[in-house]
Structures are given as C-alpha cells and as structure tokens.
Design a protein around this motif. Structure first.
Motif, mmCIF file in Angstrom:
data_model
loop_
_atom_site.group_PDB
_atom_site.id
_atom_site.type_symbol
_atom_site.label_atom_id
_atom_site.label_comp_id
_atom_site.label_asym_id
_atom_site.label_seq_id
_atom_site.Cartn_x
_atom_site.Cartn_y
_atom_site.Cartn_z
ATOM 1 N N LYS A 182 0.800 -1.225 0.000
ATOM 2 C CA LYS A 182 0.000 0.000 0.000
ATOM 3 C C LYS A 182 0.836 1.281 0.000
ATOM 4 C CE LYS A 182 -3.750 -2.479 0.372
ATOM 5 N NZ LYS A 182 -4.672 -2.632 -0.779
ATOM 6 N N CYS A 183 1.999 1.246 0.646
ATOM 7 C CA CYS A 183 2.803 2.462 0.742
ATOM 8 C C CYS A 183 4.278 2.126 0.545
ATOM 9 C CB CYS A 183 2.575 3.168 2.080
ATOM 10 S SG CYS A 183 3.293 2.308 3.507
ATOM 11 N N LEU A 203 1.671 6.867 -0.075
ATOM 12 C CA LEU A 203 1.022 5.728 -0.710
ATOM 13 C C LEU A 203 1.684 5.422 -2.045
ATOM 14 C CD1 LEU A 203 -2.753 6.528 -0.044
ATOM 15 C CD2 LEU A 203 -1.252 4.990 1.247
#
Length: 211
Positions: A182-183, A203
C-alpha cells in the motif's frame, strides 16, 4: 456438498434420482442428470510440464460449469459470478498450488480450476496463469452458452493470502524490506522479523508499484 461421497463412489445399482438426492437440499446448483446417470465424469486430464519447473493440471471453468444445472441460479442472478481463491500448500517433498472457484451466493463447495505441483513454489506467473487467463478472456468476451442462451461470466473477488498476492502481483513478499503493497515504507529487520514503523509513508502510485 455430496454428503461425503464422490460421484465415482455411487453404486451402479442406485438410480439417477437417488444419485441426485444425495446433493444437499440447501444447494441450488446440482449435477446435471446426464452426469449422475453415468456416474463417471471425464475430467480431461490436461497436464503440462512448465518450463520453469513443476507440472500444471488444468480443468478449467467450462468443464466444471457443464457438470452443473444452473437454471435456478441464472433465474435469480442472470449471470455467472465467481470468487477465485489461490493459495500454496506444503506437501511431502513439494508444493501444491490450486486455483479454486466458488459460485457466488450458493452453498456449493469450491471447485478446482487448476492445480500446480512442484518441488517448490511456482516461479513464473505467466506460465501458471496462461490457460486460466486465456479461458477467462474468451468467457468474458463470448459468455457461457447454455442451450441457445448466452450468459455473462464475471469474477467478483480474488481471495489470496500474502504469499499468493505477491506472486500474482509480481511484487516483493510481505516480509521483504519494501514488502508493503500500500505504501513505500522501508522495513527494518529485527530478531528475524520485518518491522514497518513509518505509519505516514506516501502511498504507492501505479507507477511506483510497477517499479
């Protein structure tokens, strides 16, 4: 669910109606009468040796759908919708990776689309998914024909654990330094564990994920 019994275990002395009756009442999709009368299902064993290692048996969607009576299901849903599960299982001296499909909104057990067997996890997702993707592309474009009617086919969800997700997405595993999907947080290895402390890391973008 077939009450703990497989089609091949049904005695030839049982009638087609008796064979059909072992399907639980709560299951809206049952085996076609033609299949239960013969007690034999041709699974058409399509086994490929993958160049990167391991073997793959592909049964596919059509072979499974042709064994089901989808009349009531289609009257309710007007299309055929699947959830797909992919996971790796350790076995003696090897790994087993099935692709399973579940007909949504039913009590049916998942059915097998393909099974990979090898001494280690599959290495090449293109080899692993080639037949799967090829068949789905045709089903998405042309639908699944029952009699004279064409029915749309959709995939609702993919259900994968962390290892399967990294294989499918061709990204670093969850225990890698850049393992967050996700990041862009960078992990810190401590005591054989990967720790991700930055809770405010930017992100990932589509471009950064690819790279």
């Amino acid at each position: 669910m077939l009450s703990g019994r497989s089609i091949s275990s049904i005695s030839e002395s049982e009638s087609g109606n008796d064979a059909a009756s072992i399907v639980s009442d709560g299951q809206p999709v049952v085996f076609n009468e033609d299949e239960t009368e013969d007690y034999v299902i041709d699974y058409n064993f399509d086994i490929s040796v993958l160049p990167s290692g391991g073997k793959l048996w592909y049964k596919g969607f059509r072979a499974n759908l042709e064994q089901l009576d989808l009349k009531q299901y289609l009257e309710k849903h007007n299309k055929i919708v699947f959830d797909i599960g992919i996971d790796g299982l350790p076995i003696v001296n090897g790994k087993l990776w099935p692709i399973l499909a579940h007909l949504t909104e039913t009590d049916n057990d998942p059915f097998i689309i393909s099974i990979y067997l090898g001494s280690e996890d599959p290495k090449d997702p293109e080899e692993f998914f080639q037949k799967y993707v090829g068949e789905l592309q045709v089903l998405f474009a042309e639908g699944f024909r029952i009699g004279g009617e064409v029915n749309d086919v959709e995939i609702r969800n993919y259900i994968l654990d962390a290892q399967a997700r990294s294989f499918v997405k061709c990204c670093i595993r969850h225990n890698g330094y850049a393992g967050c999907e996700k990041c862009v947080v960078w992990g810190d290895s401590r005591d054989n564990r990967m720790i991700f402390e930055d809770l405010d890391a930017p992100l990932r973008t589509d471009e950064s994920f690819k790279n």
